[in-house]
Design an enzyme around this catalytic site. Structure first.
Site, short mmCIF file in Angstrom:
data_model
loop_
_atom_site.label_atom_id
_atom_site.label_comp_id
_atom_site.label_asym_id
_atom_site.label_seq_id
_atom_site.Cartn_x
_atom_site.Cartn_y
_atom_site.Cartn_z
N HIS A 37 39.48 42.83 49.23
CA HIS A 37 38.41 42.67 50.22
C HIS A 37 38.70 43.48 51.48
O HIS A 37 37.79 44.01 52.12
CB HIS A 37 38.24 41.19 50.57
CG HIS A 37 37.78 40.34 49.42
ND1 HIS A 37 38.62 39.49 48.76
CD2 HIS A 37 36.56 40.24 48.82
CE1 HIS A 37 37.95 38.87 47.80
NE2 HIS A 37 36.70 39.31 47.82
N ARG A 188 43.24 35.07 41.34
CA ARG A 188 43.91 34.48 40.16
C ARG A 188 45.30 35.05 39.95
O ARG A 188 46.20 34.35 39.51
CB ARG A 188 43.04 34.69 38.92
CG ARG A 188 41.75 33.89 38.93
CD ARG A 188 40.94 34.13 37.67
NE ARG A 188 39.74 33.31 37.66
CZ ARG A 188 38.58 33.67 38.20
NH1 ARG A 188 38.50 34.84 38.81
NH2 ARG A 188 37.53 32.89 38.13
#
Length: 281
Positions: A37, A188
């Site tokens: 991000h 994850r």
């Protein structure tokens, strides 16, 4: 941090008026922000004057309420990170703001392609993703929306939606951010134990094997990728496909030129996707 659509629109009107004719970039996220991000924000800052980031855990993307509840949430860290990156506007609505009638809302559809690859095990996923993405693009009305290439199918479907609905927004993409072991950075990945991460690292290695054998044709390409995964019991392969980037449909045996190798698998109960550009001869 802005919570309501009306407040967001007012803030954007003020920001646009203050800057004259600014270029606005938009990034949609579901929170638990990471290095991937950060790269999106950096790119947005390079190509626009105002950067808007949304943080919304879209319930339409999850199979069950339990799966959605299990998704990691780090709102304080997310807000601090976005502030440190100089993001101009953070939009973090609650579910009732974007979906006032819950699942009873007008929905977008990804069609047949939404039932392939990622949609094979999550047939609801892309319809839900596109529904909220369309809402956000309509609210923000950015000049450019920025996406990472880790989920190529998402990017393809958003680009198609924008084109089909004549949305006046440019789509910009950023290359996948990877760790030293080749794994794409994601929420994850950070949840894996060391031995499971080592197993998961075989997924990008399989894509490397596919690329190395692409000059021998699609069958050899897929066989090489599958062979590189053999003997690793921690990996549960869901799909391994080679698609035409123009249609996102499987290439035929005689396809030559650019293609995308797609892979999805679960490791230690966590699901991972990845892709690589290859050139078939």
């Amino acid at each position: 941090m802005i919570r309501t659509v009306s407040e967001l629109r007012s803030r954007l009107t003020e920001a646009r008026a203050a800057a004259g004719t600014p270029r606005v970039a938009f990034i949609s996220t579901i929170g638990a922000l990471h290095d991937g991000h950060i790269d999106l924000v950096h790119h947005a800052r390079e190509i626009a004057d105002i950067v808007v980031v949304s943080v919304f855990v879209n319930p339409l993307r999850f199979r069950t309420a339990d799966e959605r509840a299990a998704y990691p949430r780090t709102p304080d860290n997310d807000e601090e990170l976005l502030a440190s990156l100089g993001v101009d506007i953070v939009f973090a609505p609650d579910e009732a703001e974007l979906l006032p009638r819950g699942f009873d809302t007008t929905k977008m559809t990804a069609g047949d392609l939404g039932l392939r690859y990622e949609g094979r095990t999550r047939p609801f996923y892309f319809d839900g993703l596109l529904t909220v993405e369309a809402k956000l693009l309509n609210i923000v009305r950015p000049d450019v929306a920025v996406y990472g290439l880790r989920d190529r199918q998402r990017v393809f479907l958003v680009e198609r939606m924008v084109r089909d609905l004549f949305m006046d927004v440019e789509i910009a993409t950023v290359d996948t951010v990877r760790g030293d072991d080749g794994l794409p950075i994601s929420t994850r990945v950070g949840m894996l134990e060391d031995r499971d991460r080592a197993a998961a690292a075989k997924l990008p290695a399989a894509l490397d094997a596919a690329a190395s054998n692409a000059d021998r044709g699609v069958d050899a390409c897929i066989a090489a990728a599958q062979s590189s995964l053999m003997g690793e019991p921690r990996i549960r392969l869901e799909y391994l496909s080679v698609v035409d980037p123009a249609t996102f449909l499987p290439v035929d045996e005689g396809h030559a030129g650019r293609a995308l190798a797609l892979i999805a698998a679960s490791v230690a109960g966590h699901r991972f996707i990845d892709n690589a550009e290859i050139v078939l001869n």
